[in-house]
Design an enzyme around this catalytic site. Structure first.
Site, PDB file in Angstrom:
ATOM      1  CD  GLU A   1      -2.083  -7.712   3.224  1.00  0.00           C
ATOM      2  OE1 GLU A   1      -1.986  -6.742   2.732  1.00  0.00           O
ATOM      3  OE2 GLU A   1      -2.420  -8.199   4.008  1.00  0.00           O
TER       4      GLU A   1
ATOM      5  CB  ALA B   1      -0.804   0.170   1.639  1.00  0.00           C
TER       6      ALA B   1
ATOM      7  CD  GLU C   1       1.963  -5.385   5.891  1.00  0.00           C
ATOM      8  OE1 GLU C   1       2.963  -6.700   5.662  1.00  0.00           O
ATOM      9  OE2 GLU C   1       1.572  -5.651   4.634  1.00  0.00           O
TER      10      GLU C   1
ATOM     11  N   GLY D   1       0.667  -5.530   1.012  1.00  0.00           N
ATOM     12  CA  GLY D   1      -0.479  -5.174   0.599  1.00  0.00           C
ATOM     13  C   GLY D   1      -0.477  -5.323  -1.859  1.00  0.00           C
TER      14      GLY D   1
END
Ligand code: DAK
Length: 260
Positions: A114, A68, A134, A111
């Site tokens: 993911e 992200a 993260e 992300g």
């Protein structure tokens, strides 16, 4: 179907295959909200288009997506990030009914990893790296990483990756069952297309129902897990460590975590 002009992705067709390429190379395809909205729009359009049977999702050679967009997240608080409800967009990715093949080269982190794991088949190039880093910036995976990675590679490998933030190479990911096949970079898209063409020959209604049935193996319990992960992710935006971790990344220095 008429193509929309996108700013953060590219779309293309090859026979019955719809191809979506993440395209923010300067920031290693960091997944901004705008990019995610465009991605969902393109996925939904291909999902509706009769001539398309299978969708391929890919990125660049250096990065599928490095996560992200940290720059757009660093100042969020628990309440501000919760109220924005950006996961509503992410949730639409897993609602796509046609098979989605991820063709991954370079970084698939946070992300990015993911997003790959919401796809149905994962083809990796030899340069691909999969990871949930993260923890290095004071948070945890928030878009399904704790749930999908654990289901893919088992508790112990998932714990190691999520707690140390260390990525896996493409070959390790293959060995741990996260990717279907590893190929040289220059063959990545061709291999993904070859699998897509094979699936495209099958009954489209059968492929949709097969996908739906396979996903049922985790849809029930996974929704509880995703909800739990999301709450913990939101909660971390009240911590000093999240502020420090993201600030340190943006300032290109090592973070100093206080545990508060
Ligand atoms: N966000 C923003 N910019 C990024 C980025 C990211 N995730 N990753 C890389 N970039 C930018 C860099 O800042 C740099 O920009 P400039 O300095 O050139 O302006 C450019 O991309 C090239 O990166 P580097 O210079 O760092 O390149 P290196 O080859 O040295 O290193 C790297 C590559 C991938 C190892 C490194 O960039 C890196 O560690 N990136 C961050 C990886 C990371 O921590 N990813 C996890 C982010 S957290 C949510 C949904 C999902 C998520 C959260 C919320 N909601 C819906 C609410 C997911 C969270 C995450 O993914």
């Amino acid at each position: 179907m008429k193509d929309v002009t996108y700013r953060n992705i590219l779309t293309d067709r090859d026979g019955a295959i719809g191809i979506i390429t993440l395209n923010r190379p300067k920031v290693l395809n960091a997944l901004s909200h705008e990019l995610m909205e465009e991605l969902v729009m393109a996925l939904e359009d291909f999902d509706k288009e009769d001539g398309i049977r299978v969708i391929i999702l890919t990125g660049g050679e250096r990065a599928f997506a490095a996560g992200a967009d940290i720059g757009k997240m660093s100042d969020e608080t628990t309440i501000s990030i919760m109220l924005k409800d950006r996961f509503a967009t992410w949730d639409k990715v897993r609602k796509v009914k046609k098979p989605v093949i991820a063709a991954v080269s370079g970084y698939a982190l946070g992300g990015g990893c993911e997003l790959v794991m919401t796809c149905d088949i994962i083809i990796a190039s030899e340069s691909a790296q999969f990871g949930q880093p993260e923890i290095n910036i004071g948070v945890i995976p928030g878009a399904g990483g704790t749930q999908r990675l654990t289901r893919a590679v088992g508790k112990y490998k998932a714990m190691e990756m999520i707690l140390t933030g260390r990525p896996m190479t493409a070959y390790e990911a293959h060995q741990w069952g996260l990717v279907n096949k590893v190929v040289p970079v220059e063959l990545l898209l061709e291999e993904a297309k070859s699998v897509a063409r094979e699936i495209a020959k099958k009954s489209p209604v059968a492929t949709k129902l097969a996908k739906e049935a396979v996903l049922k193996t985790f849809d029930g319990p996974i929704s509880e897990g995703l909800e739990f992960e999301r709450k913990n992710f939101y909660m971390l935006f009240s911590s000093e460590d999240q502020k420090e971790g993201m600030k340190a990344f943006l300032e290109k220095r090592q973070p100093t975590f206080s545990g508060r």
